[in-house]
Design a protein around this motif. Structure first.
Motif, mmCIF file in Angstrom:
data_model
loop_
_atom_site.group_PDB
_atom_site.id
_atom_site.type_symbol
_atom_site.label_atom_id
_atom_site.label_comp_id
_atom_site.label_asym_id
_atom_site.label_seq_id
_atom_site.Cartn_x
_atom_site.Cartn_y
_atom_site.Cartn_z
ATOM 1 N N SER A 81 100.268 107.104 69.267
ATOM 2 C CA SER A 81 101.110 107.960 68.447
ATOM 3 C C SER A 81 100.873 109.446 68.757
ATOM 4 O O SER A 81 101.816 110.233 68.854
ATOM 5 C CB SER A 81 100.832 107.633 66.976
ATOM 6 N N ARG A 82 99.603 109.821 68.936
ATOM 7 C CA ARG A 82 99.281 111.223 69.239
ATOM 8 C C ARG A 82 99.832 111.631 70.612
ATOM 9 O O ARG A 82 100.298 112.755 70.794
ATOM 10 C CB ARG A 82 97.752 111.445 69.214
ATOM 11 N N VAL A 83 99.770 110.728 71.587
ATOM 12 C CA VAL A 83 100.285 111.043 72.932
ATOM 13 C C VAL A 83 101.812 111.141 72.898
ATOM 14 O O VAL A 83 102.395 112.086 73.429
ATOM 15 C CB VAL A 83 99.835 109.992 73.978
ATOM 16 N N LEU A 84 102.446 110.185 72.238
ATOM 17 C CA LEU A 84 103.918 110.172 72.222
ATOM 18 C C LEU A 84 104.500 111.367 71.474
ATOM 19 O O LEU A 84 105.603 111.806 71.774
ATOM 20 C CB LEU A 84 104.444 108.858 71.615
ATOM 21 N N SER A 85 103.754 111.888 70.506
ATOM 22 C CA SER A 85 104.285 113.019 69.735
ATOM 23 C C SER A 85 103.708 114.358 70.192
ATOM 24 O O SER A 85 103.939 115.389 69.564
ATOM 25 C CB SER A 85 103.995 112.810 68.252
ATOM 26 N N PHE A 86 102.987 114.369 71.308
ATOM 27 C CA PHE A 86 102.319 115.596 71.759
ATOM 28 C C PHE A 86 103.335 116.703 72.026
ATOM 29 O O PHE A 86 104.355 116.494 72.684
ATOM 30 C CB PHE A 86 101.522 115.342 73.043
ATOM 31 N N SER A 87 103.035 117.887 71.502
ATOM 32 C CA SER A 87 103.930 119.020 71.760
ATOM 33 C C SER A 87 103.125 120.281 72.022
ATOM 34 O O SER A 87 101.965 120.400 71.639
ATOM 35 C CB SER A 87 104.881 119.223 70.581
ATOM 36 N N SER A 88 103.772 121.191 72.722
ATOM 37 C CA SER A 88 103.148 122.459 73.062
ATOM 38 C C SER A 88 104.112 123.578 72.683
ATOM 39 O O SER A 88 105.252 123.592 73.152
ATOM 40 C CB SER A 88 102.881 122.487 74.571
ATOM 41 N N ASN A 89 103.663 124.478 71.806
ATOM 42 C CA ASN A 89 104.519 125.565 71.332
ATOM 43 C C ASN A 89 105.832 125.059 70.751
ATOM 44 O O ASN A 89 106.898 125.627 71.013
ATOM 45 C CB ASN A 89 104.830 126.551 72.470
ATOM 46 N N GLY A 90 105.764 123.983 70.007
ATOM 47 C CA GLY A 90 106.952 123.437 69.357
ATOM 48 C C GLY A 90 107.860 122.639 70.275
ATOM 49 O O GLY A 90 108.889 122.128 69.844
ATOM 50 N N VAL A 91 107.496 122.535 71.545
ATOM 51 C CA VAL A 91 108.305 121.747 72.484
ATOM 52 C C VAL A 91 107.552 120.465 72.816
ATOM 53 O O VAL A 91 106.373 120.518 73.198
ATOM 54 C CB VAL A 91 108.573 122.542 73.793
ATOM 55 N N GLN A 92 108.251 119.327 72.652
ATOM 56 C CA GLN A 92 107.565 118.063 72.912
ATOM 57 C C GLN A 92 107.218 117.925 74.392
ATOM 58 O O GLN A 92 108.030 118.239 75.253
ATOM 59 C CB GLN A 92 108.427 116.883 72.471
ATOM 60 N N GLY A 93 106.025 117.492 74.672
ATOM 61 C CA GLY A 93 105.600 117.275 76.054
ATOM 62 C C GLY A 93 104.327 118.017 76.390
ATOM 63 O O GLY A 93 103.929 118.957 75.687
ATOM 64 N N PHE A 94 103.668 117.564 77.453
ATOM 65 C CA PHE A 94 102.482 118.247 77.976
ATOM 66 C C PHE A 94 102.948 119.293 78.989
ATOM 67 O O PHE A 94 104.036 119.170 79.563
ATOM 68 C CB PHE A 94 101.574 117.235 78.698
ATOM 69 N N VAL A 95 102.147 120.322 79.236
ATOM 70 C CA VAL A 95 102.453 121.231 80.348
ATOM 71 C C VAL A 95 101.794 120.624 81.596
ATOM 72 O O VAL A 95 100.898 119.788 81.483
ATOM 73 C CB VAL A 95 101.947 122.673 80.098
#
Ligand SMILES: [Zn+2]
Length: 205
Positions: free
Chosen positions: A61-75
């Motif tokens: 759940s934490r991986v699927l909902s991961f977001s950066s600066n309000g944008v979903q996804g990893f950099v």
């Protein structure tokens, strides 16, 4: 006939559940150099914790909902969505030093090293793409809580899966796959065992 019908019913009920079940991802420690018995026991505790967390619903759940600066996804996500990153990690198909099959094992060759005088305890370890060996700072390892070691083991392994991050403490670095996933492991370990660890740390690879 009655028995057969019952068996069919059981099978019908079981199939969807089996189809959904994910094959667990396990740690395969192929070698561990310079570990005392005590240090090896600590490593085994970290292995147990990693396997418990990485196969949990909370981790997914934490991986699927991961977001950066309000944008979903990893950099620095190598072009993958959160779901793709999750599925790829769970496959255990390492990219470095050579492509392996999706055997659902995280492969480890570990070496504990004594840090040089200029290396702070905050450099937890390092690895590179041309070797299977992951070096772990002995000072860090000895002082660390189990969830910190679990974090470090998974962080370094994501490098084997082909993910990178900025060398310096940039704003985006915590949202890279190695740091993002590592912090999830640490924080879930912290929740499960009441361990404490929140400061930012450096991977020197
Ligand atoms: Zn790193």
């Amino acid at each position: 006939m009655k028995v057969l019908k019952l068996m069919m019913l059981v099978l019908t009920m079981c199939v969807p559940a089996m189809a959904q079940a994910q094959q667990p991802l396990l740690m395969n420690i192929r070698s561990a150099e310079n570990f005392s018995n005590q240090q090896y026991n600590k490593l085994m505790q970290a292995k147990e914790l990693v396997e418990m967390i990485i196969n949990s619903a909370a981790f997914k759940s934490r991986v699927l909902s991961f977001s950066s600066n309000g944008v979903q996804g990893f950099v620095q996500n190598n072009g993958m969505s959160n779901q793709q990153i999750f599925d790829y990690l769970m496959s255990g198909a390492e990219k470095y030093p050579a492509q392996t099959v999706a055997d659902h094992f995280m492969d480890y060759d570990l070496v504990l090293y004594k840090p040089k005088w200029y290396q702070s305890k905050k450099v937890l370890g390092y690895t590179s793409q041309d070797t299977s060996i992951i070096h772990i700072n002995k000072k860090f390892f000895n002082d660390a809580e189990i969830n910190q070691i679990a974090m470090n083991l998974v962080h370094e392994w994501t490098h084997k899966m082909g993910f990178g991050h900025d060398f310096k403490r940039t704003a985006r670095r915590p949202s890279s796959v190695p740091y993002g996933i590592g912090y999830i492991i640490r924080d879930l370990g912290n929740k499960m065992y009441g361990m404490n660890m929140s400061e930012e740390m450096d991977c020197n690879h």
